[in-house]
Design a protein around this motif. Structure first.
Motif, short mmCIF file in Angstrom:
data_model
loop_
_atom_site.label_atom_id
_atom_site.label_comp_id
_atom_site.label_asym_id
_atom_site.label_seq_id
_atom_site.Cartn_x
_atom_site.Cartn_y
_atom_site.Cartn_z
N PRO A 52 0.89 -1.00 -0.09
CA PRO A 52 -0.01 0.13 0.14
C PRO A 52 0.76 1.17 0.09
CG PRO A 52 -0.83 -1.46 1.87
CD PRO A 52 0.55 -2.11 1.17
N SER A 53 0.22 2.21 -0.56
CA SER A 53 1.36 3.38 -0.67
C SER A 53 1.59 4.26 0.69
CB SER A 53 0.74 4.36 -1.73
OG SER A 53 -0.70 4.75 -1.03
N TRP A 54 0.75 3.97 1.60
CA TRP A 54 0.93 4.39 2.94
C TRP A 54 1.73 3.58 3.85
CZ3 TRP A 54 -1.00 0.37 5.84
CH2 TRP A 54 -1.97 -0.30 5.39
N HIS A 60 8.31 6.75 2.62
CA HIS A 60 9.41 7.70 2.46
C HIS A 60 9.45 8.57 1.42
CE1 HIS A 60 12.78 9.99 4.04
NE2 HIS A 60 13.50 9.39 3.31
N ASN A 61 9.50 9.89 1.25
CA ASN A 61 9.51 10.57 -0.11
C ASN A 61 8.55 10.32 -0.79
OD1 ASN A 61 11.83 11.96 0.72
ND2 ASN A 61 13.25 10.52 -0.01
N GLN A 62 7.44 9.93 -0.59
CA GLN A 62 6.09 9.62 -1.45
C GLN A 62 5.87 10.61 -2.35
OE1 GLN A 62 4.73 7.18 -3.17
NE2 GLN A 62 3.97 6.02 -1.28
N ASP A 63 5.63 10.04 -3.54
CA ASP A 63 5.43 11.12 -4.78
C ASP A 63 3.72 11.05 -5.02
OD1 ASP A 63 4.88 12.56 -7.17
OD2 ASP A 63 6.45 11.45 -8.29
N GLU A 64 3.25 12.22 -4.64
CA GLU A 64 1.77 12.01 -4.55
C GLU A 64 0.90 11.87 -5.99
OE1 GLU A 64 0.16 16.56 -4.53
OE2 GLU A 64 1.25 15.83 -2.65
N ASN A 168 -2.57 19.77 -4.28
CA ASN A 168 -2.04 19.84 -5.87
C ASN A 168 -3.19 18.79 -6.54
OD1 ASN A 168 0.21 21.38 -5.03
ND2 ASN A 168 1.17 19.46 -4.08
N SER A 169 -4.11 18.51 -6.34
CA SER A 169 -5.14 17.61 -6.83
C SER A 169 -5.99 18.38 -7.65
CB SER A 169 -5.87 16.95 -5.89
OG SER A 169 -6.84 16.08 -6.52
N ASP A 170 -6.27 17.77 -8.88
CA ASP A 170 -7.19 18.44 -9.99
C ASP A 170 -8.57 17.76 -9.87
OD1 ASP A 170 -5.35 20.28 -10.77
OD2 ASP A 170 -4.34 18.47 -12.24
N TYR A 171 -8.67 16.31 -9.54
CA TYR A 171 -9.63 15.50 -9.25
C TYR A 171 -9.65 14.53 -8.38
CZ TYR A 171 -6.79 13.42 -12.82
OH TYR A 171 -5.85 12.88 -13.73
N GLY A 172 -10.86 13.91 -8.12
CA GLY A 172 -10.86 12.84 -6.93
C GLY A 172 -10.68 11.52 -7.83
#
Length: 221
Positions: A52-54, A60-64, A168-172
């Protein structure tokens, strides 16, 4: 195809033995090395394809915008080669400079929830001449009796990782798009080798509630 956890566990065990036991070994030596790999599974949990990304091993240094689900240099690791991933750690088998792996892990921040360690294994894995390193995530909170990550922890760590991304999100993104990042792989619709159905359902409910607020922008369909 339906997610069958038992089949995933068996296939993962077979893959770990195939990848970590040097093909040059035969007889007693081969059996001893296979037993060593099975002991790693008992220690670190089942073999997985991605986290999981979490999960602390990749957060560490996760790229959103392009979340890491496999340990790599973007997460801060160095010299990872011929790596096999487990629920709570991984074994990587560089041919030299294994100390670089250890040094990179020692620079990671730890918390009251987990700490990550790296140690050199005094056994050749994958092939002759490798310098295997074990990287392990030690949880400071109790896991479930079956070794899975409890609901309260999975939901909380998912939120810690994802909520700041609204800036920094444009959409969900929908649950169907995000579940590989939230559940790890292999996974089903609401469970994986990391979290059970109850935890996965809670994560889905929370995520749907969040994206429906519009905080990430319009939902992408």
């Amino acid at each position: 195809m339906a997610f069958r956890a038992d089949e995933a566990v068996i296939k993962g065990r077979e893959r770990a033995v195939q990848n970590l036991v040097p093909h040059s070994l035969t007889g007693k030596e081969k059996r001893e090395r296979e037993d060593f790999v099975l002991e790693l599974i008992n220690r670190l949990g089942n073999v997985v394809d991605a986290y999981p990304s979490w999960h602390p091993l990749v957060s560490h240094n996760q790229d959103e915008r392009c979340p890491n689900t496999i340990p790599n240099n973007r997460c801060g690791y160095k010299r990872l080669e011929h790596t096999v991933h487990f629920m709570n750690g991984f074994v990587t088998c560089p041919y030299n400079n294994s100390q670089e792996v250890i040094h990179s892990v020692e620079s990671f921040p730890n918390s009251d929830i987990f700490h990550i360690t790296a140690e050199r294994l005094n056994v050749e894995l994958h092939n002759t001449g490798t310098e295997p390193v074990l990287v392990e995530c030690h949880w400071n909170l109790n896991m479930q009796d079956d070794g899975m990550i409890p609901k309260r922890l999975a939901v909380a760590m998912m939120l810690e990782t994802e909520v700041p991304c609204w800036r920094n999100s444009d959409y969900g993104e929908t649950w169907e798009t995000m579940r590989p990042y939230f559940l790890g792989c292999p996974h089903g619709s609401r469970s994986s080798l990391f979290v059970d159905q109850e935890a996965g359902q809670a994560m889905k409910k929370v995520w749907n509630s969040i994206i429906n607020t519009g905080m990430y922008g319009p939902i992408k369909v």
